[in-house]
Design an enzyme around this catalytic site. Structure first.
Site, PDB file in Angstrom:
ATOM      1  N   SER A   1      -4.495  -0.653  14.808  1.00  0.00           N
ATOM      2  CA  SER A   1      -5.294   0.482  14.952  1.00  0.00           C
ATOM      3  C   SER A   1      -5.716   0.676  16.280  1.00  0.00           C
ATOM      4  O   SER A   1      -5.949  -0.456  17.057  1.00  0.00           O
ATOM      5  CB  SER A   1      -6.543   0.415  13.996  1.00  0.00           C
ATOM      6  OG  SER A   1      -7.424   1.393  14.220  1.00  0.00           O
TER       7      SER A   1
ATOM      8  N   TYR B   1     -13.823  -3.984  10.529  1.00  0.00           N
ATOM      9  CA  TYR B   1     -12.454  -3.237  10.786  1.00  0.00           C
ATOM     10  C   TYR B   1     -11.693  -3.667  12.181  1.00  0.00           C
ATOM     11  O   TYR B   1     -10.648  -3.735  12.100  1.00  0.00           O
ATOM     12  CB  TYR B   1     -12.661  -1.893  10.440  1.00  0.00           C
ATOM     13  CG  TYR B   1     -11.332  -1.015  10.483  1.00  0.00           C
ATOM     14  CD1 TYR B   1     -10.417  -1.093   9.367  1.00  0.00           C
ATOM     15  CD2 TYR B   1     -11.034  -0.174  11.702  1.00  0.00           C
ATOM     16  CE1 TYR B   1      -9.150  -0.479   9.502  1.00  0.00           C
ATOM     17  CE2 TYR B   1      -9.882   0.519  11.528  1.00  0.00           C
ATOM     18  CZ  TYR B   1      -8.586   0.195  10.565  1.00  0.00           C
ATOM     19  OH  TYR B   1      -7.781   1.090  10.508  1.00  0.00           O
TER      20      TYR B   1
ATOM     21  N   GLY C   1       1.515   4.670   3.703  1.00  0.00           N
ATOM     22  CA  GLY C   1       2.505   3.621   2.806  1.00  0.00           C
ATOM     23  C   GLY C   1       3.521   4.768   2.010  1.00  0.00           C
ATOM     24  O   GLY C   1       4.574   4.228   2.231  1.00  0.00           O
TER      25      GLY C   1
ATOM     26  N   GLY D   1       0.749  -1.157  -0.049  1.00  0.00           N
ATOM     27  CA  GLY D   1       0.104   0.050  -0.151  1.00  0.00           C
ATOM     28  C   GLY D   1       0.759   1.281  -0.159  1.00  0.00           C
ATOM     29  O   GLY D   1       0.376   2.196   0.543  1.00  0.00           O
ATOM     30  N   ALA D   2       1.931   1.467  -0.827  1.00  0.00           N
ATOM     31  CA  ALA D   2       2.812   2.409  -0.655  1.00  0.00           C
ATOM     32  C   ALA D   2       2.598   3.556  -1.486  1.00  0.00           C
ATOM     33  O   ALA D   2       3.361   4.357  -1.730  1.00  0.00           O
ATOM     34  CB  ALA D   2       4.414   1.706  -1.214  1.00  0.00           C
ATOM     35  N   ASN D   3       1.398   3.432  -2.272  1.00  0.00           N
ATOM     36  CA  ASN D   3       0.976   4.492  -3.319  1.00  0.00           C
ATOM     37  C   ASN D   3       0.251   5.629  -2.575  1.00  0.00           C
ATOM     38  O   ASN D   3      -0.072   6.747  -3.383  1.00  0.00           O
ATOM     39  CB  ASN D   3       0.217   3.862  -4.336  1.00  0.00           C
ATOM     40  CG  ASN D   3      -1.270   3.229  -3.776  1.00  0.00           C
ATOM     41  OD1 ASN D   3      -0.907   2.040  -3.405  1.00  0.00           O
ATOM     42  ND2 ASN D   3      -2.090   4.093  -3.944  1.00  0.00           N
TER      43      ASN D   3
ATOM     44  N   GLY E   1      -1.083   7.807   1.313  1.00  0.00           N
ATOM     45  CA  GLY E   1      -1.287   8.163   2.741  1.00  0.00           C
ATOM     46  C   GLY E   1      -0.065   7.446   3.563  1.00  0.00           C
ATOM     47  O   GLY E   1       1.322   7.851   3.218  1.00  0.00           O
TER      48      GLY E   1
END
Length: 307
Positions: free
Chosen positions: A134, A160, A19, A13-15, A17
């Site tokens: 979280s 979640y 990440g 998820g590095a694309n 936020g």
């Protein structure tokens, strides 16, 4: 942060936020970062936004965490040692949807795919894995026989919370197994506090999304992505950090601040449930096709803003 030159880090998820913020800092400190992302076009644009010196130490590789076959393909493509795996990507508060293999989407992406990814990369891992938790885990309940919430009934925020508790429980269970094996590897967890990113606005309900957008817009309500990434960066880079640590912001009950060791919910340390969760996830990760399930109406898969 100590110099990261010579180290290879995989960030899911590095694309965007947290990440992208994690990637930017690691690469700026000399690490080679593999940006594991579902949307290669979006990831390429994110990579292009980095400063030139950091950009030169990154590369994008495709990884769709909603498909365990894609996880296997990613693992097969990694033929070099990996010092750190950062299990960052996630979904939050989305309408009911299923992964390619038929698992509830939030659990499938946040937990199961990252477990499968770690299982695949463990023989190449040299240092540690960081699981992203979280504060929502405080409201979570992990039921190893109802991980897709078939029995309890699906509720987006509850799903979640359950998934984030499961991430922390797996972090602890992986550490127990590393210790038994004498591998020297470490499994740690971190949470960002309240970070004002796009993650929270995926519910598919315009009213709820506007409410959370308003919360993000209030000055001082949420931390920036860069501040929210600090606990993950701490967990990924502090040399003498013990395995089994949980890192989060140090102020306002963990909502804001700088990273420090912090307690997790007592139930996260339940060894019996943690072991059962590990075993069940391992069984699910081996199954390649959609399991039979009771037919019921469900929403269409959301457009996934994570990688």
């Amino acid at each position: 942060m100590v110099d990261q030159a010579g180290r290879t880090v995989v960030v899911t998820g590095a694309n965007g936020g947290l990440g992208l913020a994690t990637t930017a800092v690691l690469a700026s400190r000399g690490a080679r970062v593999i940006m594991a992302c579902r949307d290669e076009e979006k990831a390429a644009a994110a990579r292009a936004s980095l400063p030139a010196d950091a950009r030169g130490r990154t590369e994008v590789r495709p990884l769709d965490l909603a498909d365990l076959d894609a996880v296997r393909e990613f693992v097969d493509d990694v033929d070099e040692p990996v010092d750190v795996l950062v299990n960052n990507a996630g979904l939050m508060n989305i309408p009911h949807a299923r992964t390619a293999q038929g698992h509830e989407m939030q659990f499938g992406v946040n937990v199961l795919a990252h477990h499968a990814l770690l299982r695949g990369l463990a023989p190449r891992l040299t240092d540690r894995v960081v699981w992203l938790g979280s504060l929502a885990h405080l409201a979570g309940r992990v039921e190893p026989d109802d991980l897709s919430m078939e029995l309890r009934g699906y509720r987006p925020l509850a799903a979640y919370a359950h998934s984030k508790l499961a991430c922390i429980m797996l972090a602890y269970e992986w550490q127990r197994r590393f210790d038994r094996e004498g591998s020297g590897l470490r499994s740690v967890a971190a949470h960002p506090g309240y970070a004002a990113t796009e993650l929270i606005r995926q519910s598919g309900r315009s009213g709820a999304d506007r409410f959370f957008a308003l919360g993000n817009a209030i000055p001082g309500a949420g931390q920036s992505a860069r501040m929210g990434a600090l606990p993950s960066l701490y967990a990924a880079t502090v040399p003498d950090l013990p395995g089994g640590s949980f890192i989060g912001p140090d102020r306002l009950g963990g909502l804001r601040g700088h990273p420090a060791p912090t307690p997790a919910a007592r139930r996260s340390r339940d060894r019996e449930i943690g072991a059962a969760l590990w075993d069940r996830c391992s069984e699910m990760a081996e199954y390649r096709h959609p399991p039979s399930r009771q037919s019921r109406p469900e929403a269409e898969s959301p457009s996934r803003s994570r990688s």
